[in-house]
Design an enzyme around this catalytic site. Structure first.
Site, short mmCIF file in Angstrom:
data_model
loop_
_atom_site.label_atom_id
_atom_site.label_comp_id
_atom_site.label_asym_id
_atom_site.label_seq_id
_atom_site.Cartn_x
_atom_site.Cartn_y
_atom_site.Cartn_z
N LYS A 26 -29.21 38.41 7.49
CA LYS A 26 -30.24 38.89 6.42
C LYS A 26 -31.67 38.59 7.07
O LYS A 26 -32.53 39.37 6.82
CB LYS A 26 -30.22 37.95 5.21
CG LYS A 26 -28.98 38.28 4.50
CD LYS A 26 -28.85 37.69 3.06
CE LYS A 26 -27.52 38.06 2.31
NZ LYS A 26 -27.51 37.29 0.91
N ALA A 55 -30.02 31.17 0.49
CA ALA A 55 -29.89 31.44 -1.04
C ALA A 55 -30.65 31.19 -1.84
O ALA A 55 -31.31 31.89 -2.77
CB ALA A 55 -28.39 31.21 -1.45
N ASN A 85 -32.35 18.77 -2.72
CA ASN A 85 -31.59 18.89 -1.63
C ASN A 85 -31.11 17.69 -0.79
O ASN A 85 -31.88 16.68 -1.01
CB ASN A 85 -32.19 19.96 -0.60
CG ASN A 85 -31.16 20.60 0.38
OD1 ASN A 85 -30.33 21.16 0.22
ND2 ASN A 85 -31.84 20.62 1.85
#
Ligand code: NDP
Length: 269
Positions: free
Chosen positions: A66, A131, A151
């Site tokens: 990507k 993502a 995170n």
């Protein structure tokens, strides 16, 4: 002449995109062919150029390409720029158009398919990888009351929060204790390994939505845990997958396919 599209990735044989786009095309009466395209890890650009030279009109891009697709595109949408990654390429006469439809797909699934409003709600996004970055812009565009990114590696969450520079807070998992959220989205890859992000007790507000971007059986651990922890509604990422595909189809063909029957068919399979 039939127009050719494909999903490019490595690996790519697991991709459901050919099934999804074939159903969209049938539903919309569009004459297209759609296939899987495996690119060597060091051969993304060559594979794309060959596909385009053979008459290919557009590509969906999946892992791990990507970011390379972003660099290949010559025209970017705002949401591609904010994601720093492209999952949809369209080959126009003098340019390569690049967009990222993942976030729009997630938001549409939550809002339209699940009937949950993001506006004015407290949103918790787990994970700070590709993502998470891809969906942040579209989530913020819905105007949540606040958005927290948790995170394992705090610095990655802080970098993301800084990049978006609005009502976004970075947090460790421990620091979430004592806070509740209305929408909790798992954008980590933990489910892939059957693992759970280390969420403290009590983060789910009454009736909260727990959403795993992973779909199918691999999302079960996160979603069962969320139900046990008080989430009122749970959903896997299959709807996001179908909705991001619908957005790509619209970019290529100018027609918006209906998604409900496609989602139902995939669930039944
Ligand atoms: P990345 O490798 O870029 O990021 C992985 C993230 O997961 C990091 O934040 C990492 O934390 C975190 N993580 C990994 N393992 C654990 C764990 N055991 N506990 C807590 N956190 C963990 O992956 P992506 O962002 O590209 O992908 C994430 C997921 O989203 C994938 O499973 C993918 O399948 C899914 N996805 C689904 C889509 C859909 O259409 N439904 C579309 C796009 C993605 P740290 O930074 O600390 O290492």
């Amino acid at each position: 002449m039939i127009d050719h599209y494909a999903v490019i990735g490595n690996p790519v044989e697991h991709s459901k995109s050919p099934q999804i786009h074939t159903m969209f095309a049938r539903d919309c009466g569009q004459d297209i062919a759609y296939r899987r395209l495996l690119a060597p890890l060091d051969g993304f650009r060559d594979t794309v150029e060959r596909f385009r030279a053979e008459g290919g009109r557009g590509l969906n891009v999946t892992l791990p390409f990507k970011e390379q697709a972003y660099r290949l595109a010559t025209v970017h949408t705002d949401r591609a720029r904010s994601a720093g990654a492209v999952n949809t390429l369209r080959f126009d006469a003098d340019s390569i158009f690049g967009d990222n439809t993942d976030g729009a797909g997630l938001v549409r699934d939550i809002r339209e398919n699940l009937g949950i409003t993001i506006a004015a709600r407290r949103v918790l996004l787990l994970g700070a990888g590709g993502a998470a970055r891809g969906v942040l812009g579209p989530l913020l565009a819905e105007a949540p009351a606040a958005l927290t990114i948790a995170n394992r590696t705090l610095t990655r969450a802080q970098d993301l929060a800084r990049h978006f520079d609005s009502n976004v807070h970075a947090s460790t998992y421990q620091e979430l204790s004592g806070n509740t959220f209305d929408v909790v989205i798992n954008a980590t890859s933990a489910s892939l390994a059957g693992a759970l992000p280390p969420l403290p007790r009590g983060v789910y507000a009454a009736g909260a939505l727990a959403y795993d971007m992973m779909y199918g059986t691999k999302s079960a651990v996160f979603l069962e845990n969320a139900r046990a922890a008080g989430a009122g509604l749970t959903a896997d990422g299959l709807g996001m997958l179908v909705e991001q595909a619908a957005e790509s189809f619209f970019l290529w063909r100018g027609v918006r396919p209906r998604t409900a029957t496609v989602l139902a068919a995939l669930r039944a399979a």
